[in-house]
Design an enzyme around this catalytic site. Structure first.
Site, mmCIF file in Angstrom:
data_model
loop_
_atom_site.group_PDB
_atom_site.id
_atom_site.type_symbol
_atom_site.label_atom_id
_atom_site.label_comp_id
_atom_site.label_asym_id
_atom_site.label_seq_id
_atom_site.Cartn_x
_atom_site.Cartn_y
_atom_site.Cartn_z
ATOM 1 N N ASP A 1 -0.715 3.891 -3.860
ATOM 2 C CA ASP A 1 0.743 3.838 -3.739
ATOM 3 C C ASP A 1 1.412 4.663 -4.844
ATOM 4 O O ASP A 1 2.474 5.257 -4.647
ATOM 5 C CB ASP A 1 1.195 2.366 -3.804
ATOM 6 C CG ASP A 1 2.543 2.154 -3.134
ATOM 7 O OD1 ASP A 1 3.126 3.129 -2.613
ATOM 8 O OD2 ASP A 1 3.025 1.007 -3.130
ATOM 9 N N LYS B 1 4.374 0.603 -9.786
ATOM 10 C CA LYS B 1 4.388 2.055 -9.571
ATOM 11 C C LYS B 1 5.799 2.596 -9.339
ATOM 12 O O LYS B 1 6.045 3.785 -9.505
ATOM 13 C CB LYS B 1 3.445 2.476 -8.442
ATOM 14 C CG LYS B 1 3.734 1.888 -7.059
ATOM 15 C CD LYS B 1 4.828 2.575 -6.271
ATOM 16 C CE LYS B 1 5.240 1.762 -5.069
ATOM 17 N NZ LYS B 1 6.381 2.259 -4.338
ATOM 18 N N ARG C 1 12.596 6.481 -2.575
ATOM 19 C CA ARG C 1 13.913 6.295 -3.185
ATOM 20 C C ARG C 1 13.800 6.251 -4.714
ATOM 21 O O ARG C 1 14.665 6.724 -5.433
ATOM 22 C CB ARG C 1 14.592 5.016 -2.661
ATOM 23 C CG ARG C 1 15.143 5.090 -1.254
ATOM 24 C CD ARG C 1 14.123 4.870 -0.193
ATOM 25 N NE ARG C 1 13.233 3.741 -0.393
ATOM 26 C CZ ARG C 1 13.410 2.542 0.161
ATOM 27 N NH1 ARG C 1 14.418 2.327 0.963
ATOM 28 N NH2 ARG C 1 12.534 1.561 -0.035
ATOM 29 N N GLY D 1 0.845 -1.199 0.000
ATOM 30 C CA GLY D 1 0.000 0.000 0.000
ATOM 31 C C GLY D 1 0.873 1.238 0.000
ATOM 32 O O GLY D 1 2.099 1.155 -0.105
HETATM 33 N N1 NAI Z 1 10.996 1.559 2.731
HETATM 34 C C1 NAI Z 1 9.758 1.661 2.343
HETATM 35 O O1 NAI Z 1 9.152 2.737 2.466
HETATM 36 C C2 NAI Z 1 9.024 0.493 1.761
HETATM 37 C C3 NAI Z 1 9.708 -0.555 1.165
HETATM 38 N N2 NAI Z 1 9.026 -1.580 0.591
HETATM 39 C C4 NAI Z 1 9.717 -2.684 -0.052
HETATM 40 O O2 NAI Z 1 10.320 -3.505 0.945
HETATM 41 C C5 NAI Z 1 11.558 -4.053 0.454
HETATM 42 C C6 NAI Z 1 12.664 -3.660 1.423
HETATM 43 O O3 NAI Z 1 12.740 -2.256 1.433
HETATM 44 P P1 NAI Z 1 13.578 -1.460 2.513
HETATM 45 O O4 NAI Z 1 13.470 -2.099 3.853
HETATM 46 O O5 NAI Z 1 13.220 -0.063 2.379
HETATM 47 O O6 NAI Z 1 15.045 -1.696 1.943
HETATM 48 P P2 NAI Z 1 16.427 -1.661 2.709
HETATM 49 O O7 NAI Z 1 17.440 -1.541 1.646
HETATM 50 O O8 NAI Z 1 16.359 -0.669 3.809
HETATM 51 O O9 NAI Z 1 16.504 -3.122 3.368
HETATM 52 C C7 NAI Z 1 16.576 -4.309 2.587
HETATM 53 C C8 NAI Z 1 16.763 -5.472 3.508
HETATM 54 O O10 NAI Z 1 16.898 -6.665 2.713
HETATM 55 C C9 NAI Z 1 18.006 -7.398 3.217
HETATM 56 N N3 NAI Z 1 18.593 -8.262 2.195
HETATM 57 C C10 NAI Z 1 18.902 -7.973 0.917
HETATM 58 N N4 NAI Z 1 19.435 -9.058 0.319
HETATM 59 C C11 NAI Z 1 19.450 -10.041 1.248
HETATM 60 C C12 NAI Z 1 19.892 -11.393 1.252
HETATM 61 N N5 NAI Z 1 20.433 -11.958 0.181
HETATM 62 N N6 NAI Z 1 19.759 -12.109 2.393
HETATM 63 C C13 NAI Z 1 19.204 -11.561 3.482
HETATM 64 N N7 NAI Z 1 18.779 -10.292 3.550
HETATM 65 C C14 NAI Z 1 18.906 -9.551 2.442
HETATM 66 C C15 NAI Z 1 18.988 -6.327 3.674
HETATM 67 O O11 NAI Z 1 19.948 -6.858 4.566
HETATM 68 C C16 NAI Z 1 18.026 -5.360 4.371
HETATM 69 O O12 NAI Z 1 17.747 -5.792 5.682
HETATM 70 C C17 NAI Z 1 11.730 -3.493 -0.959
HETATM 71 O O13 NAI Z 1 11.254 -4.447 -1.871
HETATM 72 C C18 NAI Z 1 10.845 -2.253 -0.969
HETATM 73 O O14 NAI Z 1 10.371 -1.941 -2.264
HETATM 74 C C19 NAI Z 1 7.672 -1.628 0.638
HETATM 75 C C20 NAI Z 1 6.951 -0.628 1.246
HETATM 76 C C21 NAI Z 1 7.564 0.505 1.848
HETATM 77 O O1 13P Z 2 6.836 1.581 -1.674
HETATM 78 C C1 13P Z 2 7.034 2.587 -1.070
HETATM 79 C C2 13P Z 2 5.930 3.418 -0.532
HETATM 80 O O2 13P Z 2 4.723 2.745 -0.571
HETATM 81 C C3 13P Z 2 8.414 3.076 -0.861
HETATM 82 O O3 13P Z 2 8.845 3.670 -2.017
HETATM 83 P P1 13P Z 2 10.404 3.712 -2.368
HETATM 84 O O4 13P Z 2 10.877 2.282 -2.393
HETATM 85 O O5 13P Z 2 10.461 4.409 -3.652
HETATM 86 O O6 13P Z 2 11.075 4.484 -1.255
#
Ligand code: NAI
Ligand code: 13P
Length: 323
Positions: free
Chosen positions: A226, A173, A237, A118
């Site tokens: 979203d 998106k 990002r 979301g």
């Molecule tokens: N940050 C946000 O606002 C939001 C992020 N997402 C999605 O959630 C996912 C994670 O995003 P973030 O937490 O922001 O990214 P981040 O870069 O802050 O964290 C990514 C995490 O994945 C782990 N990781 C990556 N490769 C790995 C591997 N081979 N083995 C174990 N752990 C591994 C990293 O260690 C880290 O803990 C992405 O797909 C993103 O699109 C979804 C909604 C909101």
């Molecule tokens: O998915 C997201 C908000 O819903 C986070 O967006 P970004 O990965 O572009 O920071």
């Protein structure tokens, strides 16, 4: 706490200690659930955490590049057959073009898999600002269980029976958000941004339909919701990637300084594979792809979009029923 509330409390293990994993762990913990956040930098191995915690819910907030690896590690472990998997990753796997939920479901065919997606910029959620999200599964009971785990006065959780649509909304998106960052970085104005986001949604629907998603889902929180959040916030990002490219930075330079993961860069490449295989028109995604590959400048990408063949707004518009 009432008895029924206590019965609903779950043992939740969150995989991935990035921005999103941490924010989701906090949301589940404020409801009284037992939450353990695991990240690959922990001293405790994943195997030991899952054995000790007897998790009823395992949520993955791992970035796309790590999903298959982590899913295979979990696969060999003894889990309760009732354990629900939740995926919060927004990406597509290169070459297989699988979504994260498809990877989890293939690894755990007998377990329910729920998609959580979301308009959820993690920094705002970490600041305890109000937000809403969607949990989607073919298994209604599993979606409702996850709804209870995360719902609170600051996080409103809706269920949805279209996991593919919900997952694709959050994933597709990201590419349009890169384009929106370019649009703002070039100071193209509000009209241009509205046109870009609206036509971007059309592309999302086209791809979604070809991959089995329900069109209505794209007009809900996980699609349009979203899209609006990510295309309008410098906290995104993906938006930042586009904004900085428009300001003359190289992709390598942008990625080196980005806080966390911008999944749209990889997703854009996977979408080009899908669109070419299936003959789907995705002109905005195509220009984002060429920009990321260094084949066009932001200005040339804009010109190429504006000077495409003129055409009707909608494919297959049912004119005789309307007029
Ligand atoms: N940050 C946000 O606002 C939001 C992020 N997402 C999605 O959630 C996912 C994670 O995003 P973030 O937490 O922001 O990214 P981040 O870069 O802050 O964290 C990514 C995490 O994945 C782990 N990781 C990556 N490769 C790995 C591997 N081979 N083995 C174990 N752990 C591994 C990293 O260690 C880290 O803990 C992405 O797909 C993103 O699109 C979804 C909604 C909101
Ligand atoms: O998915 C997201 C908000 O819903 C986070 O967006 P970004 O990965 O572009 O920071």
């Amino acid at each position: 706490m009432t008895n029924s509330k206590i019965q609903n409390l779950k043992s939740v293990v969150i995989l991935g200690g990035g921005a999103w994993g941490k924010a989701l762990a906090k949301l589940a913990a404020i409801n009284g659930n037992q939450v353990h956040l695991w990240s690959r930098s922990d001293c405790q191995p994943l195997e030991k955490v899952l054995e000790d915690k007897n998790a009823q819910v395992i949520l993955s907030a791992i970035s796309m590049k790590g999903v298959r690896d982590v899913a295979s590690r979990v696969q060999g472990l003894p889990l309760s057959p009732q354990t629900i998997f939740v995926t919060a990753t927004k990406g597509l796997e290169p070459h297989t073009t699988y979504t994260p939920s498809q990877i989890w479901q293939a690894a755990f065919p007998d377990h329910p898999v729920v998609v959580l997606s979301g308009p959820n910029l993690s920094q705002e959620i970490a600041q305890e600002l109000p937000a809403a999200t969607v949990v989607a599964s073919k298994n209604t009971n599993a979606a409702q269980t996850v709804q209870i785990v995360f719902s609170s006065s600051r996080f409103r959780v809706y269920t949805n029976p279209d996991p593919v649509g919900v997952e694709l909304g959050g994933t597709l998106k990201n590419v349009i958000a890169i384009a929106a960052g370019v649009c703002d970085g070039l100071h193209l104005g509000t009209n241009a941004k509205a046109a870009l986001v609206t036509r971007g949604l059309t592309e999302m629907v086209r791809i979604g339909q070809s991959l089995g998603a329900k069109t209505e889902t794209f007009y809900g929180l996980s699609g349009l919701g979203d899209l609006l959040a990510t295309c309008n916030s410098p906290l995104s990002r993906n938006y930042q990637v586009g904004y900085q490219l428009a300001n003359g930075k190289t992709l390598q330079g942008v990625m080196a300084n980005l806080p966390g993961t911008a999944e749209g860069v990889n997703t854009c490449r996977v979408l080009m594979e899908i669109a070419q295989q299936q003959g789907i028109a995705i002109p905005i995604t195509e220009q984002v792809y060429q920009l990321l590959e260094g084949e066009v400048t932001p200005r040339l990408a804009l010109d190429k979009l504006m000077l495409r063949d003129i055409k009707p707004e909608f494919d297959n518009f049912p004119t005789e029923q309307i007029w």
